[in-house]
Design an enzyme around this catalytic site. Structure first.
Site, PDB file in Angstrom:
ATOM      1  N   GLY A  12      50.869  39.279  48.099  1.00 35.53           N
ATOM      2  CA  GLY A  12      48.812  38.780  47.624  1.00 35.53           C
ATOM      3  C   GLY A  12      48.689  36.815  48.271  1.00 35.53           C
ATOM      4  O   GLY A  12      48.268  35.505  47.854  1.00 35.53           O
ATOM      5  N   ASP A  62      48.152  46.819  49.862  1.00 35.19           N
ATOM      6  CA  ASP A  62      47.253  46.597  48.602  1.00 35.19           C
ATOM      7  C   ASP A  62      48.777  47.529  47.780  1.00 35.19           C
ATOM      8  O   ASP A  62      49.411  48.158  47.909  1.00 35.19           O
ATOM      9  CB  ASP A  62      46.864  47.896  48.203  1.00 35.19           C
ATOM     10  N   VAL A  63      49.266  46.412  46.148  1.00 29.70           N
ATOM     11  CA  VAL A  63      50.361  46.875  46.036  1.00 29.70           C
ATOM     12  C   VAL A  63      50.388  47.970  44.932  1.00 29.70           C
ATOM     13  O   VAL A  63      51.240  47.962  44.282  1.00 29.70           O
ATOM     14  CB  VAL A  63      50.846  44.860  45.054  1.00 29.70           C
ATOM     15  N   ASN A  89      53.587  37.781  44.241  1.00 26.56           N
ATOM     16  CA  ASN A  89      52.331  37.338  43.418  1.00 26.56           C
ATOM     17  C   ASN A  89      51.482  37.567  43.175  1.00 26.56           C
ATOM     18  O   ASN A  89      50.404  37.154  42.900  1.00 26.56           O
ATOM     19  CB  ASN A  89      52.574  35.700  44.374  1.00 26.56           C
ATOM     20  N   SER A 141      52.313  33.866  33.749  1.00 31.79           N
ATOM     21  CA  SER A 141      51.791  33.211  33.436  1.00 31.79           C
ATOM     22  C   SER A 141      51.443  32.751  31.670  1.00 31.79           C
ATOM     23  O   SER A 141      52.198  33.164  31.063  1.00 31.79           O
ATOM     24  CB  SER A 141      49.981  33.696  33.594  1.00 31.79           C
ATOM     25  N   TYR A 154      44.241  41.217  31.271  1.00 28.95           N
ATOM     26  CA  TYR A 154      45.017  40.231  32.486  1.00 28.95           C
ATOM     27  C   TYR A 154      46.196  39.698  31.295  1.00 28.95           C
ATOM     28  O   TYR A 154      47.629  40.193  31.951  1.00 28.95           O
ATOM     29  CB  TYR A 154      43.914  39.184  32.666  1.00 28.95           C
ATOM     30  N   VAL A 155      46.327  39.293  30.465  1.00 33.70           N
ATOM     31  CA  VAL A 155      47.504  38.977  29.532  1.00 33.70           C
ATOM     32  C   VAL A 155      48.201  40.317  29.085  1.00 33.70           C
ATOM     33  O   VAL A 155      49.634  39.311  29.044  1.00 33.70           O
ATOM     34  CB  VAL A 155      47.483  38.079  28.163  1.00 33.70           C
ATOM     35  N   LYS A 158      50.580  40.228  32.445  1.00 36.35           N
ATOM     36  CA  LYS A 158      52.150  39.565  32.431  1.00 36.35           C
ATOM     37  C   LYS A 158      52.649  39.256  31.367  1.00 36.35           C
ATOM     38  O   LYS A 158      54.058  38.612  31.005  1.00 36.35           O
ATOM     39  CB  LYS A 158      51.011  38.195  32.555  1.00 36.35           C
TER      40      LYS A 158
HETATM   41  N1  LIG Z   1      45.438  30.457  39.127  1.00 37.82           N
HETATM   42  C1  LIG Z   1      45.441  30.882  38.138  1.00 37.82           C
HETATM   43  O1  LIG Z   1      45.508  30.275  37.137  1.00 37.82           O
HETATM   44  C2  LIG Z   1      47.285  31.334  37.904  1.00 37.82           C
HETATM   45  C3  LIG Z   1      47.645  31.173  36.435  1.00 37.82           C
HETATM   46  C4  LIG Z   1      49.106  31.455  36.279  1.00 37.82           C
HETATM   47  C5  LIG Z   1      49.323  32.704  37.064  1.00 37.82           C
HETATM   48  N2  LIG Z   1      48.404  33.260  38.235  1.00 37.82           N
HETATM   49  C6  LIG Z   1      48.727  34.001  39.126  1.00 37.82           C
HETATM   50  O2  LIG Z   1      49.273  33.597  40.159  1.00 37.82           O
HETATM   51  C7  LIG Z   1      48.487  34.582  41.567  1.00 37.82           C
HETATM   52  C8  LIG Z   1      47.896  34.552  42.598  1.00 37.82           C
HETATM   53  O3  LIG Z   1      47.038  33.984  41.831  1.00 37.82           O
HETATM   54  P1  LIG Z   1      45.966  32.598  42.196  1.00 37.82           P
HETATM   55  O4  LIG Z   1      45.711  32.701  41.633  1.00 37.82           O
HETATM   56  O5  LIG Z   1      46.549  31.912  43.515  1.00 37.82           O
HETATM   57  O6  LIG Z   1      44.866  34.008  43.363  1.00 37.82           O
HETATM   58  P2  LIG Z   1      43.947  33.718  44.416  1.00 37.82           P
HETATM   59  O7  LIG Z   1      43.118  35.005  44.093  1.00 37.82           O
HETATM   60  O8  LIG Z   1      44.001  32.507  45.056  1.00 37.82           O
HETATM   61  O9  LIG Z   1      45.315  34.470  45.442  1.00 37.82           O
HETATM   62  C9  LIG Z   1      45.507  35.718  44.742  1.00 37.82           C
HETATM   63  C10 LIG Z   1      45.641  36.546  46.743  1.00 37.82           C
HETATM   64  O10 LIG Z   1      45.813  38.047  46.158  1.00 37.82           O
HETATM   65  C11 LIG Z   1      45.437  38.643  46.476  1.00 37.82           C
HETATM   66  N3  LIG Z   1      45.439  40.033  46.064  1.00 37.82           N
HETATM   67  C12 LIG Z   1      44.802  41.109  44.811  1.00 37.82           C
HETATM   68  N4  LIG Z   1      44.698  41.850  45.096  1.00 37.82           N
HETATM   69  C13 LIG Z   1      45.804  42.587  45.940  1.00 37.82           C
HETATM   70  C14 LIG Z   1      46.876  43.925  45.499  1.00 37.82           C
HETATM   71  N5  LIG Z   1      46.046  44.558  45.104  1.00 37.82           N
HETATM   72  N6  LIG Z   1      47.507  44.028  46.625  1.00 37.82           N
HETATM   73  C15 LIG Z   1      47.958  42.808  47.875  1.00 37.82           C
HETATM   74  N7  LIG Z   1      47.083  41.943  47.186  1.00 37.82           N
HETATM   75  C16 LIG Z   1      46.618  41.497  46.452  1.00 37.82           C
HETATM   76  C17 LIG Z   1      44.380  38.864  46.830  1.00 37.82           C
HETATM   77  O11 LIG Z   1      43.105  38.876  48.234  1.00 37.82           O
HETATM   78  C18 LIG Z   1      44.354  36.997  47.103  1.00 37.82           C
HETATM   79  O12 LIG Z   1      44.686  37.069  48.066  1.00 37.82           O
HETATM   80  C19 LIG Z   1      48.351  36.191  40.322  1.00 37.82           C
HETATM   81  O13 LIG Z   1      49.689  36.766  40.093  1.00 37.82           O
HETATM   82  C20 LIG Z   1      48.443  35.140  38.971  1.00 37.82           C
HETATM   83  O14 LIG Z   1      47.921  36.526  37.796  1.00 37.82           O
HETATM   84  C21 LIG Z   1      47.135  32.031  38.968  1.00 37.82           C
END
Ligand SMILES: NC(=O)c1ccc[n+]([C@@H]2O[C@H](COP(=O)([O-])OP(=O)(O)OC[C@H]3O[C@@H](n4cnc5c(N)ncnc54)[C@H](O)[C@@H]3O)[C@@H](O)[C@H]2O)c1
Length: 250
Positions: A12, A62-63, A89, A141, A154-155, A158
């Site tokens: 990601g 796709d993961v 990620n 998270s 989601y939680v 995580k």
């Molecule tokens: N943004 C927040 O508030 C927050 C807080 C805590 C944790 N996170 C975690 O951070 C991580 C990154 O998220 P983000 O907030 O940067 O969002 P984001 O949407 O900017 O980035 C996530 C990326 O993952 C890609 N993705 C989605 N599904 C996928 C798959 N099946 N295979 C490969 N790639 C895939 C998306 O296309 C996207 O580019 C996530 O795991 C999210 O749970 C985010």
């Protein structure tokens, strides 16, 4: 440079927190593999990483699909002959009331955030075990540690990452592999937030319960990711480290 000539996979990595970590690891001297579902995001991130003079492999992948994960590992081994670092990620999240969540959305969140982490780690670790070296970092998270509304599916995933981080560390650490995670706070600048029109009142709710009285930025997580990926942190394993302005402090 803390990661000179290391090879790091960031799933990601085309956007948000993953993109920031990928670029920061390239600045520290690592060659980078980024995977994402969205081609344009890969192209933009690839260009940014190349600006630091490092090699980049960008894979549409796709993961949640095992064949894609195998391809990610095989392509990385063909190009770089080793994997030093994996950042799990890729993640999905959609706000919605617990009483209204449907099965399809639940299955997708579990497939990406839980199954994806499980099998990306397994298939990469098989390569790492051969060299008795590896750094695995989960992007977790703070919502796994506190009760927040709107993200019940989601939680759970995580929370599973938090538990898997310990269980995987118990099995992989004797092979020279560190397994840790970073529990990030609310970070509204990411693509998912922009695309889902996250409600402003929910952002304000999180700011009000956060001792630092702000949300996170993607750059808040890069220093700890580099530390956990480096040999300076070689005695840290099985830990999920909160970087969330204090919102989940005990
Ligand atoms: N943004 C927040 O508030 C927050 C807080 C805590 C944790 N996170 C975690 O951070 C991580 C990154 O998220 P983000 O907030 O940067 O969002 P984001 O949407 O900017 O980035 C996530 C990326 O993952 C890609 N993705 C989605 N599904 C996928 C798959 N099946 N295979 C490969 N790639 C895939 C998306 O296309 C996207 O580019 C996530 O795991 C999210 O749970 C985010």
């Amino acid at each position: 440079m803390k990661l000179k000539d290391k090879v790091a996979i960031i799933t990601g990595g085309g956007s948000g927190i993953g993109k920031a970590i990928a670029i920061s690891m390239a600045k520290e001297g690592a060659d980078i593999v980024i995977t994402d579902l969205v081609e344009e995001r890969l192209t933009a991130t690839e260009r940014d990483i190349k600006a630091y003079g490092r090699d980049v492999l960008a894979l549409k992948s796709d993961v949640s699909i095992i064949a894609d994960i195998k391809n990610m590992v095989n392509k990385t081994m063909e190009r770089f002959s080793k994997i030093d670092i994996l950042v799990n990620n890729a993640g999905v999240y959609t706000p919605g009331l617990f009483l209204e969540k449907d099965e399809a959305a639940f299955d997708r969140v579990v497939a990406v955030n839980q199954k994806g982490v499980f099998f990306c780690t397994q298939l990469v670790a098989i390569e790492m075990v051969k060299r008795r070296y590896g750094k695995i970092i989960g992007i977790c998270s703070s919502t796994a540690r506190i009760g927040v509304p709107m993200y019940s599916d989601y939680v759970g995933t995580k929370g599973a990452m938090l538990a898997m981080t310990r269980a995987m560390a118990a099995e992989l650490s004797p092979h020279g592999i560190n397994v840790n995670a970073i529990a990030c706070g609310l970070t509204p600048e990411t693509s998912t937030f922009r695309l889902t029109n996250f409600p402003l009142e929910d952002i304000n709710f999180m700011i009000n319960i956060t001792p630092m009285r702000r949300t996170g930025t993607v750059d808040d997580y890069t220093a700890i990711a580099i530390l956990l990926a480096s040999d300076e942190a070689s005695f840290i394993t099985g830990q999920t480290i909160s970087v969330d302005g204090g919102v989940s402090m005990p």
